[in-house]
Design a protein around this motif. Sequence first.
Motif, short mmCIF file in Angstrom:
data_model
loop_
_atom_site.label_atom_id
_atom_site.label_comp_id
_atom_site.label_asym_id
_atom_site.label_seq_id
_atom_site.Cartn_x
_atom_site.Cartn_y
_atom_site.Cartn_z
N VAL A 104 33.08 44.39 -23.70
CA VAL A 104 33.17 43.00 -24.57
C VAL A 104 33.73 41.61 -23.18
CG1 VAL A 104 34.67 41.45 -25.95
CG2 VAL A 104 34.57 43.86 -26.38
N GLY A 105 33.68 41.91 -22.37
CA GLY A 105 34.48 40.41 -21.23
C GLY A 105 32.67 40.29 -20.66
N ALA A 106 32.38 41.78 -20.18
CA ALA A 106 31.09 41.53 -19.60
C ALA A 106 29.67 40.22 -20.44
CB ALA A 106 30.52 42.77 -19.42
N ARG A 107 29.96 40.51 -22.01
CA ARG A 107 29.30 40.22 -22.84
C ARG A 107 29.51 39.05 -23.35
NH1 ARG A 107 30.53 42.92 -27.26
NH2 ARG A 107 29.48 44.74 -26.25
N ILE A 108 30.80 38.52 -22.68
CA ILE A 108 31.28 36.71 -23.35
C ILE A 108 30.93 35.98 -21.63
CG2 ILE A 108 33.83 34.99 -22.88
CD1 ILE A 108 32.53 37.47 -25.70
N VAL A 109 31.30 37.20 -20.79
CA VAL A 109 30.91 36.32 -19.58
C VAL A 109 28.75 35.87 -19.93
CG1 VAL A 109 30.42 36.48 -16.89
CG2 VAL A 109 32.57 36.89 -17.76
N ARG A 110 28.85 36.73 -19.99
CA ARG A 110 26.59 36.60 -19.75
C ARG A 110 26.69 35.69 -21.42
NH1 ARG A 110 22.14 39.80 -22.55
NH2 ARG A 110 23.96 41.22 -23.53
N SER A 111 27.61 35.67 -22.14
CA SER A 111 26.62 34.40 -23.37
C SER A 111 27.25 33.10 -22.99
CB SER A 111 27.77 34.75 -24.42
OG SER A 111 27.91 36.29 -25.29
N ILE A 112 27.94 33.24 -21.81
CA ILE A 112 28.50 31.62 -21.25
C ILE A 112 27.33 31.12 -20.35
CG2 ILE A 112 30.10 30.39 -20.06
CD1 ILE A 112 32.40 31.38 -21.00
N ALA A 113 26.87 31.90 -19.63
CA ALA A 113 25.94 31.66 -18.74
C ALA A 113 24.50 32.06 -19.08
CB ALA A 113 26.03 33.27 -17.17
N VAL A 114 24.39 32.59 -20.08
CA VAL A 114 22.71 32.27 -20.73
C VAL A 114 22.70 30.76 -21.25
CG1 VAL A 114 21.34 32.84 -22.39
CG2 VAL A 114 22.64 35.16 -20.61
N LEU A 115 23.77 30.61 -21.88
CA LEU A 115 23.96 29.50 -22.80
C LEU A 115 23.89 28.23 -21.95
CD1 LEU A 115 23.20 28.61 -25.33
CD2 LEU A 115 25.95 28.48 -25.76
N ALA A 116 24.36 27.84 -20.90
CA ALA A 116 24.49 27.81 -19.98
C ALA A 116 23.32 27.42 -19.39
CB ALA A 116 26.23 28.11 -18.91
N PRO A 145 22.76 47.75 -24.42
CA PRO A 145 23.76 48.99 -24.39
C PRO A 145 24.93 49.22 -24.28
CG PRO A 145 22.12 49.06 -24.36
CD PRO A 145 21.74 47.75 -23.85
N ASP A 146 25.81 49.33 -24.57
CA ASP A 146 27.14 49.92 -24.32
C ASP A 146 28.11 48.58 -23.22
OD1 ASP A 146 26.88 52.52 -25.87
OD2 ASP A 146 25.92 52.88 -24.16
N GLU A 147 27.10 47.71 -23.60
CA GLU A 147 27.90 46.38 -22.43
C GLU A 147 29.59 46.08 -23.33
OE1 GLU A 147 26.50 41.90 -21.28
OE2 GLU A 147 25.74 42.66 -23.53
#
Length: 398
Positions: free
Chosen positions: A73-85, A69-71
Amino acid sequence: MTGPLRIALLTYSTRPRGGVVHTLALAEALVALGASVDVWTLARGGDGGFFRPLDPRVVVRAVPFPDLPDEPVGARIVRSIAVLADAFTPHATQDHDRGYDVVHAQDCISANAVLNANARLRATGSGGSGGSGHLASCVRTIHHLDTFSTPQLAACHERAVVAPSAHVCVSAAVAAEVTRGWGIHPTVIPNGVDAARFTAAADDRAARSSWADTLGGPYVLAVGGIEPRKGTADLVEAMATVRAARPDLSLVIAGGDTLFDYRGYRDEVLASADRLGVTPRILGPVEHGSLPSLVAQATVFAFPSTKEGFGLAALEALAAGVPVVVRDLPVLREVLGPTVRYAATPTDVAAALLTAATHRDPALTIAGRALATRYTWAAAGRAHLDLYHRLTRTSTTA
């Protein structure tokens, strides 16, 4: 290397955005040509799989990505990259005696994830892959170029253009932008179009009036949701003029699921619509099987995007025999040619929508349907396989 090419395609979402649609259709075209294809994706918010069923020969590797919740955009992008990597395994595993021959990322998030995964494996000394003894290089499709103000997004975008070893663009116009900006020369491979699915919906007389009944009459349709790149603000302004002359025509907006936060823009657009007396029907994502009939029953299809890589949605509307009005962009001139009406300003968009709605041009309809059938996913798949074979030959002789 023995056996068929083993290919990983990576995308950032399971939901129906243009790059995801491209990834799934390409995967199916490649397996039909004998390749082995895994599609890696982030399964957001509890998604169990993609928005539509896939050819069972395509292996789906969906990585859980819970919403926070309320994440920002920048943090969501960084987390997206990390989780997929962290999840992605480009090298040989217990399940496969060789790693991927080709790793092909379809967006900046998945490209950064591949680059990070490769860097981690090299650092740990576990990067051996298949018969070639090294990790497969990252291929990147650049669908279109964006300008970002969020630092994390800007960095993601830049690295995903510069760092991959090979590049694909779905139009020559975008490839030229990449060359001007970075000195990189991508291979141009146009998208395909599932033209038959949209043509069939147009010819389905039993369902011909269902959407018009549901939506209260004839409508101008836009897809992609409410966001800056889709030019929604200009379309709302144009529709105020349209409705003054044709009050029976409403505006319908479908789609729009994205990782990005466009709530501020959406609020501005809806406030403008209220001032102008335009009340758009906002459908959100439309079920895959229902989309062709929604498109086919539109009076006009509006596509006033400020940036596009190809214009797949416009071609789908042409396949359905619907008049199309688009923003006058070089890429759309390249792909769509003389089969649509072009407009540069809200005033121009309004005039083109009214002309298309009031004076159907049978010659444009015939030309549009013919154009849509010329772009096939089978051809796109063959062109990608040719590129992959060139890349793997170069890799093994390097």
